[in-house]
Design a protein around this motif. Structure first.
Motif: not given
Length: 286
Positions: A186-194
């Motif tokens: 979830a954390k990696g996905m957040a960094v990827a999109l934000i």
């Protein structure tokens, strides 16, 4: 004060914030949604990376100009081509009646450096070709200097989305390297999109609008100085003030010409109304 620039920035930021916080099902603003869009590592990658490469790309002097550029955007100097033409015609009339040397008394009343320095050359009886060359050189330097200032923000606008993409790749790597860990995923996905979002916001709400507004300010100033150059050279040649006025008005863009025509029509309408009032008053008296 340029309220349009301030209003535009507030509107852009406000509507993006509205989109982040508005819950369509509940039909209300949910401000806690903002937390989902705040990510410190993403800020570090996008904002820090952009600042870092800008420091590599440009000298320190370019960063020192940021404050003056913001002032130009928010509180611009009012360059009015029509007013410049009026000033030139007034000086041409003075020179026509009393000679070029009479303009020396007018120099202290002129605040605009380009016009002041150009007239000084004319009063000092410098050859017209040398005067033209000096003025053209100054205009070329102005154009190059302003183009460099705009390039600073255009480069920043290209770097910010690039670092947003770098952040996206970092986030995907973190996500794919920890497929078994749900929290890391979830954390990696957040960094990827934000990071992509941050890069796009920096480019399209800050850097590109600043470059565009600086270009508009440059065009206003450059037009006025072109009019001054042609007007001063015409004064030196001893041309008729009326001819100079017509010549300079032909150099104006269509938008300015339309404005002047509208003003003239309004003046004619007001004059016609006054005549009608006087005629009606006479009839009442009689």
């Amino acid at each position: 004060m340029d309220f349009l620039s301030i209003l535009g920035f507030i509107l852009a930021v406000g509507l993006v914030g509205f989109g982040m916080t508005f819950d369509q099902e509940a039909m209300k603003l949910v401000f806690t949604n903002i937390r989902a869009f705040v990510d410190v590592p993403s800020m570090a990658i996008t904002i820090g990376g952009t600042i870092g490469v800008m420091m590599i790309s440009f000298p320190a002097g370019a960063f020192k100009k940021i404050g003056s550029h913001l002032k130009i955007i928010v509180r611009p100097y009012a360059f009015n081509p029509v007013q410049s033409i009026s000033q030139i015609v007034s000086l041409a009339t003075e020179a026509r009646m009393k000679g070029l040397l009479s303009l020396e008394d007018k120099l202290n009343e002129i605040d605009e450096p380009f016009l002041h320095n150009s007239l000084m050359l004319v009063v000092d009886s410098v050859d017209s070709e040398k005067v033209r060359k000096a003025m053209e050189t100054e205009l070329e330097q102005l154009d190059e200097r302003h183009a460099l200032d705009r390039r600073f923000y255009e480069k920043a606008a290209s770097y910010a989305p690039a670092f947003g993409m770098i952040g996206t790749l970092v986030g995907l790597i973190l996500m794919l390297g920890n497929m078994s860990d749900v929290d890391a995923l979830a954390k990696g996905m957040a960094v990827a999109l934000i990071t992509t979002l941050y890069g796009s916001l920096l480019a399209n709400i800050i850097f590109l609008p600043m470059a565009s507004k600086l270009k508009a300010r440059h065009e206003e100033e450059f037009l006025c100085k072109q009019l001054v150059m042609e007007g001063v050279l015409a004064i030196q040649e001893g041309e008729n003030p009326k001819f100079i006025e017509e010549k300079l008005f032909k150099l104006l863009p269509a938008s300015y010409k339309k404005t002047e025509e509208e003003k003239e029509k309004d003046g004619q309408k007001k004059a016609a109304k006054k005549k009608r009032r006087r005629r009606n008053n006479k009839e009442i008296v009689e």
